[in-house]
Design a protein around this motif. Structure first.
Motif, PDB file in Angstrom:
ATOM      1  N   PHE A 227      19.419  41.047  17.562  1.00  0.00           N
ATOM      2  CA  PHE A 227      19.101  40.526  18.890  1.00  0.00           C
ATOM      3  C   PHE A 227      20.277  40.827  19.814  1.00  0.00           C
ATOM      4  O   PHE A 227      21.417  40.491  19.498  1.00  0.00           O
ATOM      5  CB  PHE A 227      18.883  39.010  18.836  1.00  0.00           C
ATOM      6  N   PHE A 228      19.998  41.427  20.958  1.00  0.00           N
ATOM      7  CA  PHE A 228      21.072  41.869  21.842  1.00  0.00           C
ATOM      8  C   PHE A 228      20.922  41.289  23.250  1.00  0.00           C
ATOM      9  O   PHE A 228      19.824  41.205  23.790  1.00  0.00           O
ATOM     10  CB  PHE A 228      21.101  43.405  21.910  1.00  0.00           C
ATOM     11  N   ASN A 229      22.079  40.909  23.818  1.00  0.00           N
ATOM     12  CA  ASN A 229      22.165  40.421  25.198  1.00  0.00           C
ATOM     13  C   ASN A 229      21.276  39.205  25.421  1.00  0.00           C
ATOM     14  O   ASN A 229      20.461  39.164  26.338  1.00  0.00           O
ATOM     15  CB  ASN A 229      21.792  41.532  26.183  1.00  0.00           C
ATOM     16  N   ILE A 230      21.466  38.193  24.568  1.00  0.00           N
ATOM     17  CA  ILE A 230      20.646  36.988  24.643  1.00  0.00           C
ATOM     18  C   ILE A 230      21.519  35.771  24.921  1.00  0.00           C
ATOM     19  O   ILE A 230      22.714  35.752  24.635  1.00  0.00           O
ATOM     20  CB  ILE A 230      19.858  36.758  23.335  1.00  0.00           C
ATOM     21  N   ARG A 231      20.890  34.740  25.467  1.00  0.00           N
ATOM     22  CA  ARG A 231      21.540  33.457  25.651  1.00  0.00           C
ATOM     23  C   ARG A 231      21.503  32.666  24.344  1.00  0.00           C
ATOM     24  O   ARG A 231      20.626  32.869  23.515  1.00  0.00           O
ATOM     25  CB  ARG A 231      20.840  32.647  26.747  1.00  0.00           C
ATOM     26  N   ASN A 232      22.439  31.753  24.207  1.00  0.00           N
ATOM     27  CA  ASN A 232      22.444  30.832  23.074  1.00  0.00           C
ATOM     28  C   ASN A 232      22.338  31.557  21.739  1.00  0.00           C
ATOM     29  O   ASN A 232      21.539  31.213  20.879  1.00  0.00           O
ATOM     30  CB  ASN A 232      21.315  29.808  23.213  1.00  0.00           C
ATOM     31  N   VAL A 233      23.157  32.592  21.589  1.00  0.00           N
ATOM     32  CA  VAL A 233      23.101  33.415  20.388  1.00  0.00           C
ATOM     33  C   VAL A 233      23.489  32.638  19.137  1.00  0.00           C
ATOM     34  O   VAL A 233      23.022  32.932  18.039  1.00  0.00           O
ATOM     35  CB  VAL A 233      23.991  34.669  20.574  1.00  0.00           C
TER      36      VAL A 233
END
Length: 198
Positions: free
Chosen positions: A175-181
């Motif tokens: 998963f790339f460039n996401i919030r709350n990773v």
């Protein structure tokens, strides 16, 4: 606070997730499968791949334009046929350069049509351009080292699977460039731990 910080199955109807992507994820769920977390990446232009392509495209385009200008102002002992052949070749390479220069736009378009989800069984990546969407599932057996990196702006990347192009080039999947990773990372770590065979 992230809009996905308290994700639950009900959050799947969040307006940030396009209807078509939502339908694709819903259609693939098993009877006892529920979504634990869902997020849409923030669209971006430059990834490592698109940056390299853009650099090559810029180099090729500048070289071809410079060569064309030089041919235009120089003498042509070979006559019109030779000049025509050279012009055609220059045009082909210029088109290639322009295509490579478009990679950042293609990257943004692709990320705008991407959604990530974690269920109680697997990680799901839905990606593509309508109607050619790709739905990829990663089960606990597919997880390698789970690596999370959060940036100063609160966005982050989560890598959990590695593929190899040829025999030497590793390609990270996740998963790339996401919030709350970090929330997604905790869920994947839990999924990996509980689903491994005894």
């Amino acid at each position: 606070m992230s809009e996905f910080s308290d994700a639950s199955p009900a959050d799947f109807d969040d307006a940030a997730v396009p209807d078509k992507l939502r339908e694709l994820v819903n259609a693939g769920l098993m009877d006892d499968e529920t979504i634990q977390w869902i997020a849409k990446p923030i669209p971006y232009y430059f990834s490592m791949g698109s940056s390299i392509a853009f650099g090559f495209g810029l180099y090729i385009s500048v070289m071809i334009i410079s060569m064309t200008l030089m041919l235009g102002y120089g003498s042509h002992p070979g006559g019109v046929p030779d000049l025509l052949i050279i012009s055609i070749l220059c045009s082909v390479y210029l088109l290639l350069g322009l295509f490579l220069l478009s990679f950042p736009l293609q990257t943004r378009r692709k990320t705008a049509r991407t959604v990530y989800a974690v269920t109680n069984f697997r990680a799901i990546v839905v990606q593509g351009t309508f109607p050619a969407f790709n739905v990829t599932s990663y089960y606990s057996a597919d997880f390698g080292d789970i690596f999370c990196k959060q940036k100063a702006n609160g966005l982050g990347n989560l890598c959990f699977h590695t593929e190899h192009w040829g025999s030497i080039l590793p390609i990270k999947k996740g998963f790339f460039n996401i919030r709350n990773v970090t929330k997604a990372e905790r869920l994947l770590q839990e999924l990996k731990r509980t689903k491994l065979p005894e």
